[in-house]
Design an enzyme around this catalytic site. Structure first.
Site, PDB file in Angstrom:
ATOM      1  CG  HIS A 168     -38.514  62.125  12.641  1.00 29.97           C
ATOM      2  ND1 HIS A 168     -38.590  63.005  11.912  1.00 29.97           N
ATOM      3  CD2 HIS A 168     -38.256  62.601  13.920  1.00 29.97           C
ATOM      4  CE1 HIS A 168     -39.145  63.661  13.032  1.00 29.97           C
ATOM      5  NE2 HIS A 168     -38.956  63.021  14.029  1.00 29.97           N
ATOM      6  CB  ALA A 209     -42.442  58.798  19.289  1.00 30.95           C
ATOM      7  CE1 TYR A 267     -40.880  52.834  32.151  1.00 32.89           C
ATOM      8  CE2 TYR A 267     -39.292  52.682  34.723  1.00 32.89           C
ATOM      9  CZ  TYR A 267     -39.916  53.391  33.927  1.00 32.89           C
ATOM     10  OH  TYR A 267     -39.185  54.401  32.685  1.00 32.89           O
ATOM     11  CG  ASP A 296     -35.271  56.399  12.121  1.00 33.06           C
ATOM     12  OD1 ASP A 296     -36.072  56.445  11.723  1.00 33.06           O
ATOM     13  OD2 ASP A 296     -35.206  57.785  11.464  1.00 33.06           O
ATOM     14  CB  SER A 350     -32.936  53.062  32.591  1.00 36.66           C
ATOM     15  OG  SER A 350     -34.396  54.240  32.519  1.00 36.66           O
ATOM     16  N   GLY A 371     -37.443  61.211  26.972  1.00 34.82           N
ATOM     17  CA  GLY A 371     -36.564  61.751  27.010  1.00 34.82           C
ATOM     18  C   GLY A 371     -35.890  63.130  26.370  1.00 34.82           C
ATOM     19  CB  ALA A 372     -32.965  65.239  26.337  1.00 37.28           C
ATOM     20  CD  GLN A 406     -34.479  67.924  17.815  1.00 42.88           C
ATOM     21  OE1 GLN A 406     -36.066  67.470  17.289  1.00 42.88           O
ATOM     22  NE2 GLN A 406     -34.060  68.953  16.616  1.00 42.88           N
TER      23      GLN A 406
HETATM   24  P1  6V0 Z   1     -40.352  66.381  27.508  1.00 44.03           P
HETATM   25  O1  6V0 Z   1     -41.430  67.463  27.266  1.00 44.03           O
HETATM   26  O2  6V0 Z   1     -39.422  66.530  28.190  1.00 44.03           O
HETATM   27  O3  6V0 Z   1     -41.052  65.290  27.337  1.00 44.03           O
HETATM   28  C1  6V0 Z   1     -40.334  64.621  28.057  1.00 44.03           C
HETATM   29  C2  6V0 Z   1     -40.578  63.746  29.428  1.00 44.03           C
HETATM   30  O4  6V0 Z   1     -39.669  62.589  29.705  1.00 44.03           O
HETATM   31  C3  6V0 Z   1     -40.411  64.467  30.670  1.00 44.03           C
HETATM   32  O5  6V0 Z   1     -41.335  64.183  31.412  1.00 44.03           O
HETATM   33  C4  6V0 Z   1     -39.050  63.382  31.811  1.00 44.03           C
HETATM   34  O6  6V0 Z   1     -39.709  63.670  32.823  1.00 44.03           O
HETATM   35  C5  6V0 Z   1     -39.300  62.402  30.972  1.00 44.03           C
HETATM   36  N1  6V0 Z   1     -38.193  60.756  30.907  1.00 44.03           N
HETATM   37  C6  6V0 Z   1     -37.510  62.014  31.202  1.00 44.03           C
HETATM   38  N2  6V0 Z   1     -36.239  59.996  31.847  1.00 44.03           N
HETATM   39  C7  6V0 Z   1     -37.109  58.962  32.062  1.00 44.03           C
HETATM   40  C8  6V0 Z   1     -37.124  58.448  32.120  1.00 44.03           C
HETATM   41  N3  6V0 Z   1     -36.430  57.505  32.433  1.00 44.03           N
HETATM   42  N4  6V0 Z   1     -38.356  57.891  32.570  1.00 44.03           N
HETATM   43  C9  6V0 Z   1     -39.600  57.837  32.107  1.00 44.03           C
HETATM   44  N5  6V0 Z   1     -39.587  59.356  31.755  1.00 44.03           N
HETATM   45  C10 6V0 Z   1     -38.723  59.740  31.456  1.00 44.03           C
HETATM   46  O7  6V0 Z   1     -39.997  66.358  26.247  1.00 44.03           O
HETATM   47  P2  6V0 Z   1     -40.899  66.104  24.279  1.00 44.03           P
HETATM   48  O8  6V0 Z   1     -42.222  65.369  25.135  1.00 44.03           O
HETATM   49  O9  6V0 Z   1     -41.220  67.823  23.902  1.00 44.03           O
HETATM   50  O10 6V0 Z   1     -40.013  65.309  23.710  1.00 44.03           O
HETATM   51  C11 6V0 Z   1     -40.147  63.458  24.349  1.00 44.03           C
HETATM   52  C12 6V0 Z   1     -39.440  63.367  23.227  1.00 44.03           C
HETATM   53  O11 6V0 Z   1     -40.318  63.126  21.857  1.00 44.03           O
HETATM   54  C13 6V0 Z   1     -37.776  63.758  22.142  1.00 44.03           C
HETATM   55  O12 6V0 Z   1     -36.854  63.196  22.725  1.00 44.03           O
HETATM   56  C14 6V0 Z   1     -37.988  64.115  21.291  1.00 44.03           C
HETATM   57  O13 6V0 Z   1     -37.266  65.302  20.488  1.00 44.03           O
HETATM   58  C15 6V0 Z   1     -39.126  63.808  20.622  1.00 44.03           C
HETATM   59  N6  6V0 Z   1     -39.921  63.924  19.425  1.00 44.03           N
HETATM   60  C16 6V0 Z   1     -40.122  63.556  18.504  1.00 44.03           C
HETATM   61  C17 6V0 Z   1     -40.829  63.742  17.601  1.00 44.03           C
HETATM   62  C18 6V0 Z   1     -41.203  62.253  16.007  1.00 44.03           C
HETATM   63  O14 6V0 Z   1     -41.492  62.935  15.103  1.00 44.03           O
HETATM   64  N7  6V0 Z   1     -40.980  61.314  16.386  1.00 44.03           N
HETATM   65  C19 6V0 Z   1     -41.849  64.705  17.352  1.00 44.03           C
HETATM   66  C20 6V0 Z   1     -41.373  65.506  18.587  1.00 44.03           C
HETATM   67  C21 6V0 Z   1     -40.155  65.107  19.804  1.00 44.03           C
END
Ligand code: 6V0
Length: 313
Positions: free
Chosen positions: A177, A120, A67, A125, A103, A81-82, A84
């Site tokens: 969204h 994202a 960071y 939102d 965090s 983030g997690a 869906q």
């Molecule tokens: P993913 O593949 O699980 O990736 C998430 C990543 O975040 C992982 O590599 C984790 O290790 C990492 N992570 C978790 N906690 C932390 C932390 N504290 N610090 C740093 N890294 C961390 O998920 P994916 O990439 O598929 O999705 C990520 C997010 O994007 C989710 O919340 C989805 O819902 C969201 N999306 C948003 C969209 C939009 O239109 N805005 C569209 C699709 C997905």
């Protein structure tokens, strides 16, 4: 004037984050890209893999970082983030992802970061609003992906139906969204002609347009059910917003923007067209909605406000 050395810190190197990083490499955007994630092995490997694209694209410094690297960055993109799971709505993610977000934002602000946040992670939102709250940044320097991906999906679907380039379709998905978003068809145009008129001339009824809207809204579920996640579309949306910032474009793009009285709303980030340049969000384009659409915008905003009121009190 655009800067000669632009730096991005990407937080979250999962499906969306790594696809975004790849899109940046392909477009030759940013001279420096720092990838941050709690899984260090992954960011290390991804940085090594991504740097191999340089010889055929453009030179870029790519590395796994912290960071504190945000100190002199121009843009921090949050895709951590997690995601869906099948059957989950975006709003189901709020508690988990707000914790993760808090965090992240605090140490980034503590680093001295003075650029733009682009968010994202879902529910986007709410998390964009929370990024603004947690950071104390001015509203123009916090942007969400909002209904960018959804708008792209809508344009692609209409383009297919009319056999037209999706880039020529001036139609937007507005609002959350998520499940309360809607297609602003009443103001949409194609080559200056009202979309509804063009549709009618091509044998596409209002019911067909409603079906396109419905499919657009549910496309994420369809993709998640078949391959577990959606990432190329959103990664490209994020790349497009990044390009508008770094090239100081004053481009009108669908984004998640802070409202200040537009649509009769404030204290909210929601999907709307916005003007994007090097300062971030340079303005909001308030679509002159029909009465029925105004009611949809209001309902969508109420859904979001309820979550921010409960989750961020
Ligand atoms: P993913 O593949 O699980 O990736 C998430 C990543 O975040 C992982 O590599 C984790 O290790 C990492 N992570 C978790 N906690 C932390 C932390 N504290 N610090 C740093 N890294 C961390 O998920 P994916 O990439 O598929 O999705 C990520 C997010 O994007 C989710 O919340 C989805 O819902 C969201 N999306 C948003 C969209 C939009 O239109 N805005 C569209 C699709 C997905």
């Amino acid at each position: 004037m655009t800067k000669s050395h632009q730096k991005v810190v990407l937080v979250g190197d999962g499906a969306v984050g790594s696809a975004y990083a790849f899109a940046l490499m392909q477009q030759g955007l940013a001279e420096e890209l720092v990838v941050v994630d709690v899984i260090k092995e992954r960011t290390r490997g991804d940085a090594l893999d991504l740097e191999d694209a340089q010889a055929f694209t453009a030179p870029k410094k790519v590395y796994s970082g912290e960071y504190s690297d945000a100190k002199d960055a121009d843009l921090v993109v949050i895709t951590a983030g997690a995601p869906q799971k099948p059957g989950e709505t975006r709003l189901d993610l709020v508690d988990k992802n707000l914790k993760i977000l808090s965090s992240i934002v605090k140490p980034i602000v503590d680093s001295g970061f003075n650029g733009i946040f682009l968010v994202a992670a879902n529910p986007v939102d709410i998390l964009t609003y929370a990024t603004w709250k947690f950071s104390g940044f001015p509203k123009n320097r916090v942007i969400g992906s909002g209904t960018s991906l959804d708008t792209s999906r809508l344009r692609v679907a209409i383009g297919k139906k009319l056999n037209l380039d999706p880039r020529s379709i001036d139609a937007y998905i507005l609002g959350e969204h998520g499940d309360t978003e809607f297609a602003a068809y009443d103001e949409a145009t194609i080559g200056s002609k009202p979309l509804r008129q063009v549709a009618k001339e091509n044998g596409i009824t209002d019911a067909d347009l409603d079906e396109i809207e419905d499919q657009t809204m549910h496309k994420a579920y369809e993709i998640i059910n078949s391959k577990g996640a959606t990432y190329y579309g959103v990664a490209t949306s994020l790349m497009r917003i990044t390009k508008a910032i770094f090239h100081d474009e004053n481009a009108i793009l669908p984004v998640g923007a802070a409202l200040d009285g537009e649509y009769g709303l404030d204290d909210i980030f929601i999907g709307t067209p916005g003007i994007i340049n090097a300062s971030g969000l340079a303005g909001v384009i308030e679509v002159p909605l029909s009465e029925a659409e105004q009611a949809k915008m209001k309902a969508s905003a109420e859904t979001l406000k309820k979550v921010t009121k409960d989750g961020l009190a």
